[in-house]
Design an enzyme around this catalytic site. Structure first.
Site, PDB file in Angstrom:
ATOM      1  N   SER A 117       0.821  -1.218   0.000  1.00 33.66           N
ATOM      2  CA  SER A 117       0.000   0.000   0.000  1.00 33.66           C
ATOM      3  C   SER A 117       0.849   1.261   0.000  1.00 33.66           C
ATOM      4  CB  SER A 117      -0.859  -0.016   1.264  1.00 33.66           C
ATOM      5  OG  SER A 117      -1.465   1.234   1.439  1.00 33.66           O
ATOM      6  N   TYR A 141      -1.810   0.343   9.806  1.00 35.16           N
ATOM      7  CA  TYR A 141      -2.002  -0.396   8.551  1.00 35.16           C
ATOM      8  C   TYR A 141      -0.749  -0.299   7.675  1.00 35.16           C
ATOM      9  CZ  TYR A 141      -3.523  -1.470   3.845  1.00 35.16           C
ATOM     10  OH  TYR A 141      -3.601  -1.984   2.580  1.00 35.16           O
ATOM     11  N   LYS A 145       2.035  -3.301   6.386  1.00 32.67           N
ATOM     12  CA  LYS A 145       2.390  -3.609   4.995  1.00 32.67           C
ATOM     13  C   LYS A 145       3.898  -3.483   4.785  1.00 32.67           C
ATOM     14  CE  LYS A 145      -1.387  -5.013   3.378  1.00 32.67           C
ATOM     15  NZ  LYS A 145      -1.489  -6.370   2.827  1.00 32.67           N
TER      16      LYS A 145
HETATM   17  N1  UFG Z   1     -12.764  10.722   3.060  1.00 31.78           N
HETATM   18  C1  UFG Z   1     -13.719  11.640   3.416  1.00 31.78           C
HETATM   19  N2  UFG Z   1     -14.969  11.189   3.686  1.00 31.78           N
HETATM   20  C2  UFG Z   1     -15.326   9.858   3.622  1.00 31.78           C
HETATM   21  C3  UFG Z   1     -14.334   8.935   3.260  1.00 31.78           C
HETATM   22  C4  UFG Z   1     -13.059   9.395   2.997  1.00 31.78           C
HETATM   23  O1  UFG Z   1     -13.449  12.858   3.487  1.00 31.78           O
HETATM   24  O2  UFG Z   1     -16.486   9.517   3.890  1.00 31.78           O
HETATM   25  C5  UFG Z   1     -11.408  11.190   2.725  1.00 31.78           C
HETATM   26  C6  UFG Z   1     -10.342  10.611   3.651  1.00 31.78           C
HETATM   27  O3  UFG Z   1     -10.191  11.394   4.794  1.00 31.78           O
HETATM   28  C7  UFG Z   1      -9.138  10.617   2.712  1.00 31.78           C
HETATM   29  C8  UFG Z   1      -9.721  10.399   1.323  1.00 31.78           C
HETATM   30  O4  UFG Z   1     -11.101  10.726   1.430  1.00 31.78           O
HETATM   31  O5  UFG Z   1      -8.538  11.886   2.743  1.00 31.78           O
HETATM   32  C9  UFG Z   1      -9.607   8.969   0.838  1.00 31.78           C
HETATM   33  O6  UFG Z   1     -10.066   8.115   1.872  1.00 31.78           O
HETATM   34  P1  UFG Z   1     -10.354   6.567   1.662  1.00 31.78           P
HETATM   35  O7  UFG Z   1     -10.905   6.050   2.948  1.00 31.78           O
HETATM   36  O8  UFG Z   1     -11.159   6.372   0.425  1.00 31.78           O
HETATM   37  O9  UFG Z   1      -8.933   5.954   1.363  1.00 31.78           O
HETATM   38  P2  UFG Z   1      -7.563   6.082   2.182  1.00 31.78           P
HETATM   39  O10 UFG Z   1      -6.708   7.084   1.425  1.00 31.78           O
HETATM   40  O11 UFG Z   1      -7.759   6.317   3.624  1.00 31.78           O
HETATM   41  O12 UFG Z   1      -6.977   4.630   2.073  1.00 31.78           O
HETATM   42  C10 UFG Z   1      -6.905   3.911   0.860  1.00 31.78           C
HETATM   43  C11 UFG Z   1      -6.923   2.432   1.176  1.00 31.78           C
HETATM   44  C12 UFG Z   1      -5.709   2.093   1.962  1.00 31.78           C
HETATM   45  C13 UFG Z   1      -4.470   2.572   1.265  1.00 31.78           C
HETATM   46  C14 UFG Z   1      -4.558   4.008   0.873  1.00 31.78           C
HETATM   47  C15 UFG Z   1      -3.390   4.371   0.013  1.00 31.78           C
HETATM   48  O13 UFG Z   1      -8.078   2.108   1.927  1.00 31.78           O
HETATM   49  O14 UFG Z   1      -5.672   0.701   2.121  1.00 31.78           O
HETATM   50  O15 UFG Z   1      -5.752   4.251   0.157  1.00 31.78           O
HETATM   51  O16 UFG Z   1      -3.483   5.657  -0.498  1.00 31.78           O
HETATM   52  F1  UFG Z   1      -3.417   2.455   2.076  1.00 31.78           F
END
Ligand code: UFG
Length: 328
Positions: A117, A141, A145
């Protein structure tokens, strides 16, 4: 080639399983169905319902040495959860990797493609991020990884030639989108694009926007979104090159979008209103993650072909066709 896909009933694993089938390989799915869906597995595929730590099940799978390679996707993978339940993440993603690798090696299987990741980079000093950038995870997490990669690298270095382990680790950026048959459906759903589409469908009153004070042009986090089909294609290339091109590769689009840009694109693609409510920052979220995928392009001959609009429109079409997700 007979390929074991752990987590093959999950969102990404099921797409890889389908692709393997299409090109004439024989995928075998190992899944404990804690998150995966039986209906996501293409018909006719051999399925073993077991945990990756189930030594007896693994011994049986690897018996006879017919599994030539593994795509190891089974893991827990939600950044926020990992902050709340770190020990679970270390157990499932790190501790369980050890008996798995031992069983695989005992069964004579030496080739593995590992799901890693972008979370291993933490808050990178510069973007786009190359594989040489320092790794400094900011959530458990990402740490799990990174540890997985170190375990693989040490195991690979300990053997040589045919006796050794050969691995490719793929550092996924933000995977989204759907194929004709497979889409993203987690319970509960935490990822941005599916959450935004749920709001477009009227299932929630608004998108919770986590943080508007990040050091980015519009104050919201920037991520590099990659279509699940592009990601699956990278796995096929990696499987063919576990020996010739072993190592670590970023999988992203080389292009970042802020959370606001994602929501605006989704509003345009769906033609629906997507209200936003501002919330505080979510723990463990780095401000900006954008991949350089040059190494994967050079060594794996891989290039992503689908951009944000196609990612969102494919996910939207899949949700409209499958309003309740998978049947079970
Ligand atoms: N976000 C919101 N509202 C939501 C959901 C997400 O504002 O309801 C924001 C988060 O704060 C973040 C962005 O949107 O800034 C993306 O969030 P995600 O939860 O879609 O994804 P993440 O970036 O947290 O994580 C994903 C995968 C991980 C991986 C990561 C790598 O879930 O496994 O991308 O970039 F590590």
């Amino acid at each position: 080639m007979r390929v074991l896909v752990t987590g093959g009933a999950g969102y990404i694993g099921s797409v890889i399983t389908q692709r393997l089938l299409e090109r004439g390989d024989v995928p075998v799915v190992l899944d404990n169905f804690s998150q995966g869906h039986r209906a996501a597995i293409p018909p006719g595929v051999e399925v073993v319902q077991a945990d990756v730590a189930d030594i007896a099940a693994l011994a049986n799978i690897f018996l006879g040495g017919t599994i030539e390679a593994v795509v190891h996707m089974a893991a827990v993978s939600v950044v926020g959860d990992s902050v709340r339940q770190p020990l679970r993440y270390y157990r499932e993603n790190v501790a369980n990797l050890l008996p798995f690798l031992e069983a695989m090696m005992r069964g004579g299987c030496r080739r593995i493609v590992f799901s890693s990741s972008a979370a291993v980079y933490g808050e990178p000093a510069e973007v786009p991020i190359s594989e040489e950038c320092a790794t400094c995870p900011v959530n458990p997490y990402g740490s799990t990884k990174l540890m997985g990669e170190r375990i693989l690298a040490d195991a690979a270095a300990a053997g040589d030639g045919a006796a050794g382990l050969h691995f490719i680790s793929l550092r996924y950026f933000n995977v989204a989108g759907a194929t004709k048959d497979a889409g993203e459906m987690h319970h509960p759903e935490t990822h941005l694009i599916p959450r935004v589409l749920e709001v477009a469908l009227g299932e929630h009153p608004h998108v919770e926007l986590y943080g508007t004070d990040y050091p980015t042009p519009d104050g919201t986090c920037i991520r590099d979104y990659i279509h699940v089909e592009d990601l699956a294609e990278a796995h096929l290339s990696a499987l063919d090159r576990t020996i010739a091109a072993s190592g670590i590769y970023n999988l992203g689009n080389n292009r970042g979008y802020s959370v606001r840009e994602v929501i605006e694109t989704a509003a345009r693609v769906t033609g629906r209103k997507i209200p936003i409510a501002n919330f505080p920052r979510r723990a463990g979220d780095p401000p900006q993650l954008i991949a350089s995928h040059r190494k994967a392009a050079d060594a794996l001959g891989w290039r992503p072909r689908r951009g944000l609009e196609e990612i969102i429109s494919s996910a939207w079409e899949w949700r409209l066709r499958n309003p309740r997700g998978y049947a079970e």
